[in-house]
Design a protein around this motif. Structure first.
Motif: not given
Length: 342
Positions: A157-166, A239-244, A276-283
């Motif tokens: 989860m900490y690495n996922l948060w770092m991935f989100h920040t990056g 929403l971020q992966s969709i990219g309106l 963003f898509t990978a981040l959504s799936v990982g979340s």
């Protein structure tokens, strides 16, 4: 003179009474054990040497070693022994794993006590230089605070948060590149900077720290805080992966729009959309995993309510405010009772 009367050519055994044929026949047919075992009433006739029965020939000895064929099954008792040995070995391995977990837990507690002994725990996150005007705000040490069986999940989860920040940081540069080729995309670049500065600390405080504290102290209330905030975070990731457009994210729609303006910028935005898509799936995957661990810890909504009530009542600020409110109410009541009547 008797010696001279005897015939020197006569048979010397002629006058021997033991040379009688009946006596010699009995002595020749005597049993091997002697006369003590001789029974005259038995028919102990000896066969002539030529007519003696021949003993059957001995069977040929097999000099080859005994070899068990592979197709032959072992005896039943050997299978039972093998099963018992396998069970005993599995039991020993299970006990060894439990002992290793207990040793790691004791080591973690010992390190925690050592860190507490030197004037309490000092904040170490975020790791900032000593000369920096602002110091660290939190104490973060997964090996010390988190039990062994949950350390891997917390690290992920900490690495996922770092991935989100990056991803948010790269998204800011993607919107900057889009703004460079299309001057009307200044709003996207401004929002991208805002999302990076806002979501980076808020995500750490609002869902990672509650998760960290929930596994550290087995808190049901913090688990519920994490679930509520993380569901909202997952919706933001989608929403971020969709990219309106005009939302400040390089999602799929924004990337296809940028691809029509500039191919290199469009490729960069497509890569950010994939992040963003990978981040959504990982979340989503980690949400399910944390929820499964939550069900094994024995936490519940009733415990969360009790912890919330206990935490509110033990808070010094709440206690002070309640005491002040009670004192004001008592003083007002007293003034009303002793107010002189006209």
């Amino acid at each position: 003179m008797s010696d001279f009367d005897s015939n020197p050519f006569a048979d010397p055994d002629f006058s021997n009474p033991f040379q009688d044929p009946s006596v010699t026949q009995v002595t020749q047919s005597a049993p091997p054990g002697g006369l003590e075992e001789y029974n005259p009433f038995t028919d102990a006739r000896t066969e002539p040497p030529g007519n003696a029965p021949k003993a059957p020939p001995a069977p040929p000895q097999n000099t080859q070693p005994a070899i068990m064929k592979p197709t032959e099954e072992p005896p039943a008792y050997s299978q039972q022994q093998t099963q018992d040995q396998a069970r005993a070995q599995a039991e020993l391995l299970r006990r060894q794993e439990e002992l290793e977990k207990k040793a790691a837990e004791l080591d973690r507690r010992e390190r925690e006590l050592q860190s507490h002994g030197a004037g309490g725990r000092k904040n170490n996150w975020p790791p900032l230089p000593e000369k920096f005007p602002v110091g660290p705000c939190f104490y973060h040490d997964i090996a010390v605070d988190i039990p062994v069986e949950f350390q891997k999940t917390v690290k992920i989860m900490y690495n996922l948060w770092m991935f989100h920040t990056g991803t948010l940081f790269v998204n800011m540069f993607g919107c900057l590149a889009w703004f460079c080729v299309d001057a009307t995309r200044g709003v996207d670049f401004g929002l991208a900077m805002l999302w990076f500065m806002l979501f980076t600390p808020c995500s750490f405080v609002c869902w990672y720290r509650p998760l960290y504290g929930a596994f550290r102290s087995d808190s049901s209330f913090r688990f519920f805080v994490f679930f509520f905030v993380y569901i909202c975070q997952f919706g933001v990731h989608v929403l971020q992966s969709i990219g309106l457009t005009s939302w400040g994210t390089c999602g799929w729609i924004a990337a296809l729009t940028g691809l029509n303006t500039s191919v290199p910028v469009g490729i960069i935005m497509l890569l950010i959309a994939a992040l963003f898509t990978a981040l959504s799936v990982g979340s989503l995957i980690m949400f399910k995993k944390v929820h499964a661990l939550y069900r094994t810890t024995g936490a519940s909504f009733e415990k969360a309510q009790q912890e919330f009530a206990t935490g509110v009542m033990s808070n010094k600020t709440v206690q002070t405010a309640a005491a002040n409110a009670a004192a004001n109410a008592a003083s007002n009541a007293a003034r009303g009772n002793f107010k002189p009547t006209p």
